[in-house]
Scaffold this motif. Structure first.
Motif, PDB file in Angstrom:
ATOM      1  N   GLY A  40       0.830  -1.199   0.000  1.00  0.00           N
ATOM      2  CA  GLY A  40       0.000   0.000   0.000  1.00  0.00           C
ATOM      3  C   GLY A  40       0.857   1.239   0.000  1.00  0.00           C
ATOM      4  O   GLY A  40       2.059   1.198  -0.263  1.00  0.00           O
ATOM      5  N   THR A  41       0.249   2.360   0.299  1.00  0.00           N
ATOM      6  CA  THR A  41       0.956   3.634   0.255  1.00  0.00           C
ATOM      7  C   THR A  41       1.889   3.781   1.449  1.00  0.00           C
ATOM      8  O   THR A  41       1.489   3.599   2.592  1.00  0.00           O
ATOM      9  N   VAL A  42       3.132   4.097   1.138  1.00  0.00           N
ATOM     10  CA  VAL A  42       4.135   4.361   2.162  1.00  0.00           C
ATOM     11  C   VAL A  42       4.489   5.840   2.091  1.00  0.00           C
ATOM     12  O   VAL A  42       4.754   6.362   1.007  1.00  0.00           O
ATOM     13  N   SER A  43       4.504   6.506   3.270  1.00  0.00           N
ATOM     14  CA  SER A  43       4.802   7.938   3.310  1.00  0.00           C
ATOM     15  C   SER A  43       6.281   8.156   3.600  1.00  0.00           C
ATOM     16  O   SER A  43       6.893   7.428   4.390  1.00  0.00           O
ATOM     17  N   SER A  87       6.883  15.966   1.915  1.00  0.00           N
ATOM     18  CA  SER A  87       6.437  14.587   2.015  1.00  0.00           C
ATOM     19  C   SER A  87       5.909  14.108   0.673  1.00  0.00           C
ATOM     20  O   SER A  87       5.584  14.899  -0.218  1.00  0.00           O
ATOM     21  N   VAL A  88       5.846  12.765   0.537  1.00  0.00           N
ATOM     22  CA  VAL A  88       5.254  12.136  -0.628  1.00  0.00           C
ATOM     23  C   VAL A  88       4.816  10.741  -0.204  1.00  0.00           C
ATOM     24  O   VAL A  88       5.410  10.136   0.697  1.00  0.00           O
ATOM     25  N   GLY A  89       3.769  10.224  -0.819  1.00  0.00           N
ATOM     26  CA  GLY A  89       3.332   8.868  -0.581  1.00  0.00           C
ATOM     27  C   GLY A  89       3.463   8.060  -1.866  1.00  0.00           C
ATOM     28  O   GLY A  89       3.193   8.564  -2.964  1.00  0.00           O
ATOM     29  N   HIS A  90       3.884   6.818  -1.771  1.00  0.00           N
ATOM     30  CA  HIS A  90       3.999   5.963  -2.947  1.00  0.00           C
ATOM     31  C   HIS A  90       3.550   4.555  -2.581  1.00  0.00           C
ATOM     32  O   HIS A  90       3.838   4.073  -1.489  1.00  0.00           O
ATOM     33  N   SER A  91       2.835   3.900  -3.517  1.00  0.00           N
ATOM     34  CA  SER A  91       2.322   2.561  -3.283  1.00  0.00           C
ATOM     35  C   SER A  91       3.345   1.539  -3.765  1.00  0.00           C
ATOM     36  O   SER A  91       3.747   1.554  -4.929  1.00  0.00           O
ATOM     37  N   PHE A  92       3.768   0.654  -2.837  1.00  0.00           N
ATOM     38  CA  PHE A  92       4.743  -0.370  -3.165  1.00  0.00           C
ATOM     39  C   PHE A  92       4.105  -1.751  -3.050  1.00  0.00           C
ATOM     40  O   PHE A  92       3.405  -2.035  -2.069  1.00  0.00           O
ATOM     41  N   THR A 109       3.043  12.189   6.970  1.00  0.00           N
ATOM     42  CA  THR A 109       3.188  13.168   5.873  1.00  0.00           C
ATOM     43  C   THR A 109       3.364  14.575   6.406  1.00  0.00           C
ATOM     44  O   THR A 109       3.989  15.417   5.763  1.00  0.00           O
TER      45      THR A 109
END
Length: 820
Positions: free
Chosen positions: A535-538, A578-583, A701
């Motif tokens: 899921g999204t990791v910040s 900050s940024v969120g990305h789904s891994f 975030t």
């Protein structure tokens, strides 16, 4: 013990102060009592023996002396004048001589120390036994009288019944006297403690008023036994020297001083422990002459005198009585029930009687019978001492006061009192941080059991005394924002103190205060992200620069940077991005980078990140609430929890740990986790099964601290390696020098948490019993699944399916596949 050869008065002072540790010489009175077989005195050679006797008697310096084998009244006077009073006229007196059958007894005493109140005679079949009533000098009441009985029992083996008859007369006489202080001494000619004569003297009877005891408690066969070499008294000569004395060297214990049991307790007479002495016997002359080679007990001249003067060694001991009320001390406060915080000033008060010397104070943290640590030694006996509470918190504190001049006299708090864990841990600024003049920096801390306001101070140089006050008294919120002022320094520190207890607080590591200038490279700080679920990791970072800069970038890879992806961060707070990305599930490496308008670049270290799905089984022993936190400034410290799998074999997927989130994002480091087998001594941590590192917490975030406790995660599998499988109890240990790990003390579960003390190089239970442990269990959880062979565990890695299994239970495993 008395110092040989000293003057009487000086020696008496040494006895009172040295032997008993008493502050006032007037409180106790000590006497030296002695017995000596003089070998047919005066005989026809007293003129040559008297100088030798003088050496011996002046060295021992007895206050009361009984002697055996005295032949005449003239002999009594000769020994008195030519030996005892030689060089000190009038020091000794003698009792009237009583001429009985065979050789007789005599009694000598220092008239300045005691008086002779009378003599009794016990008639036996061979020789009279004489008793002498002794009273301390200057005393009119007879309650302090004691009696010395002198005997020369029947000699030689085969005459045991004769000796029994003689001692029975003495025992019956003493029983009839009633309770009292009696000493039976002389030449007993006993070969073993099993002789009936010794039994009748020392055995328990219906009437024990006259029961005697052996001060040395040396039972056995004394005759010709090297086991008892140190207590033999006959004979100090190996060969015949022409005076009719016994020969053969030291191999018998014939000479005794046996007191009644009333000599075992003050305030009346007591035998001084350790004072009983067979004079001249160093334990090294079994079967030898006393002066053969070196004698370590006495000088050569005295060893020679003992060899020449008699065929027996003298025996003496010291007795002591209390002549005034002993000193006493009483703790007044703290006397139990109080609750102090660390940093509080505790007023310790006490009172004493019959004492004016100094006192010493100590503290136990484990109750009245615990180990005591020194608070102060040799302080004035003024009834009050102020101590600032510090050290390990405890609910079992006791204060003890000891009289230095009377070390056996002391008092302890009646009941336990509490020293609470009240502490401040400062997290920012951290080592290596920098702030530019005119820019802000956060001072952050955690506080335990701290009420009221705190004080914040600044030092610009460790070598410069004094601290600048940044905030004299502010609420204890855990955060103070300070805008840096000049002058610049590379050695700045801040500290946060409890305003009402300024001894409690914490000081930061060195940081820099920089002058404003252009074209300085930017600085980027980031709290490494802990392992996560899909899921999204910040990701959050902070940037500081003297000029303008572009938005930071997140760069990551799943193949060792053969290929990489990136994402641009956006502003979240002042200086924070900050940024969120789904891994998806997998193993990744990443770093963050920023470039300023002058094309100067800064980047973080490269960090690892593992993404794994949640495991079906969680092993947990906490109730999700944290009662306290412990921060380790020692990188060698670690905390471990013992886990018992729900079933075995058990596949470990992930571990979770709770920490304080009071530290900002830019200051948490990498947590190291060890999975350890429970095969150490006593089930303690043993072999290492795996070592893993991860970031401390998920990033928020906003970059804010969040709510404590925060939970970090670590996947218990490294890239390219098989998962861990355990078949019994195991431990998960966590360590990180700049992280405060949570402690649960209310779940009802205990005895599973341990702390590694690097100073002691051992695991210690978290039971509050040492400086680094607390009561409770660390909030660590293990996740995984019970593997029942031949179950196969399948996970994905990109477009690949990864199969995991163990060999437990199935020697062969077939893996059919289908592509439909």
């Amino acid at each position: 013990m008395k110092m040989l050869g000293m003057k009487s008065t000086l020696r008496w002072l040494i006895l009172c102060v040295g032997a008993l540790g008493i502050a006032h010489a007037q409180t106790y009175d000590t006497l030296r009592v002695m017995t000596y077989n003089l070998l047919n005195y005066p005989g026809n050679n007293s003129a040559s023996r008297n100088p030798e006797f003088r050496k011996i008697l002046h060295a021992i310096d007895p206050d009361v002396l009984i002697v055996q084998e005295m032949q005449s009244s003239s002999g009594v006077n000769e020994f008195l004048n030519q030996v005892l009073n030689s060089g000190q006229p009038g020091a000794y007196s003698s009792a009237p001589f009583l001429d009985g059958p065979d050789t007789d007894n005599a009694f000598y005493y220092k008239s300045a120390r005691v008086s002779h109140q009378g003599t009794v005679t016990l008639t036996t079949a061979l020789r009279d036994i004489n008793g002498y009533i002794v009273r301390p000098a200057g005393v009119t009441a007879d309650s302090l009288d004691f009696r010395m009985y002198s005997a020369h029992l029947k000699a030689s083996q085969g005459f045991e019944d004769d000796r029994l008859a003689e001692v029975t007369i003495v025992r019956n006489h003493l029983n009839a006297l009633g309770p009292g202080h009696y000493i039976f001494g002389g030449d007993f000619n006993l070969y073993t403690s099993n002789e009936p004569a010794f039994d009748i003297a020392t055995q328990s009877q219906a009437d024990n008023d006259g029961r005697l005891y052996d001060v040395l408690s040396q039972s056995g066969s004394w005759h010709n036994s090297a086991t008892f070499a140190s207590i033999h008294t006959q004979s100090p000569r190996l060969t015949d020297i022409g005076d009719g004395g016994s020969t053969g060297g030291l191999d018998d214990r014939f000479d005794f001083l046996l007191p009644t049991y009333q000599f075992q307790a003050l305030p009346s007479w007591q035998v001084l422990p350790g004072s009983y002495t067979e004079f001249g016997n160093d334990g090294n002359h079994f079967g030898q002459s006393i002066n053969n080679g070196t004698n370590t007990a006495v000088p050569d001249s005295i060893a020679d005198a003992l060899h020449t003067s008699s065929d027996h060694l003298p025996v003496f001991m010291d007795i002591v009585r209390q002549v005034s009320s002993p000193p006493a001390v009483t703790i007044l406060q703290p006397n139990g029930g109080q609750n102090f915080g660390r940093g509080d000033t505790i007023s310790i008060t006490w009172s004493t009687t019959n004492y004016t010397g100094t006192i010493s104070l100590s503290l136990s943290r484990t109750g009245v019978s615990g180990s005591y640590e020194t608070l102060v030694n040799g302080t004035a006996n003024d009834g009050q001492f102020s101590w600032v509470a510090s050290g390990t918190p405890t609910t079992q504190a006791r204060v003890k006061v000891v009289l230095d001049g009377s070390p056996t006299t002391s008092d302890v708090s009646n009941n336990d009192f509490t020293i609470s864990n009240r502490d401040i841990t400062l997290f920012t600024p951290a080592q290596g941080d920098s702030v530019t003049i005119g820019f802000g920096i956060d001072v952050q801390w955690t506080a335990i059991n701290v009420t009221g306001n705190v004080r914040v101070e600044l030092s610009r140089s460790p070598s410069t005394p004094g601290w600048e006050v940044l905030a004299a008294s502010i609420p204890n919120t855990g955060l103070y924002g300070w805008v840096a002022t000049s002058p610049a320094t590379d050695s700045a520190r801040v500290r946060v103190l409890i305003a009402s207890a300024p001894s409690v607080g914490d000081t930061s590591s060195l940081f820099k205060i920089k002058s404003f200038s252009n074209n300085q490279p930017p600085a980027i700080t980031h709290n490494p992200v802990c392992d996560a679920v899909p899921g999204t990791v910040s990701f959050h970072c902070k940037v500081q620069d003297t000029g303008t800069y572009s938005l930071p970038y997140l760069i990551w890879t799943s193949d060792g940077f053969a290929t990489k992806d990136s994402a641009q961060l956006s502003a979240a707070t002042l200086g924070g991005y900050s940024v969120g990305h789904s891994f998806p599930i997998g193993f990744y490496e990443y770093y963050l980078r920023v470039t300023d308008s002058g094309n100067l670049t800064a980047r973080t270290d490269t960090f690892e990140l593992a993404i794994q799905a949640n495991c079906p089984t969680t092993i947990s022993y906490d109730d999700e609430t944290a009662e306290s936190y412990q921060w380790s400034s020692d990188e060698g410290m670690a905390w471990a929890v013992k886990f018992t799998p729900t079933a075995v074999p058990f596949v470990l997927c992930m571990a979770e740990y709770a920490v304080s989130v009071r530290k900002p994002d830019s200051l948490h480091g990498l947590v190291t986790l060890h999975v350890l087998n429970a095969n150490g001594v006593g089930g303690m941590p043993g072999d290492t099964l795996g070592v893993f590192t991860t970031g401390t917490l998920p990033n928020l975030t906003t970059g804010s601290a969040g709510t404590s406790p925060g939970w970090g995660r670590c996947v218990l599998q490294n890239a390219g390696e098989q998962p861990l499988v355990v078949n019994g109890d195991f431990y998960v240990a966590v360590s990180e020098a700049s992280t405060a790990f949570a402690l649960d003390a209310s779940s009802g579960v205990s005895g599973r948490s341990y702390v590694w003390d690097s100073c002691e190089s051992t695991w210690l239970p978290e039971d509050g019993g040492n400086a680094n442990s607390r009561l409770g269990d660390r909030m660590i959880r293990a996740k995984g699944l019970a593997l029942l062979p031949p179950t196969v565990v399948i996970s994905t890695s990109g477009n690949d399916a990864v199969l995991h299994w163990t060999t437990t239970g199935a020697p062969l495993l077939s893996l059919p596949s289908s592509r439909s």
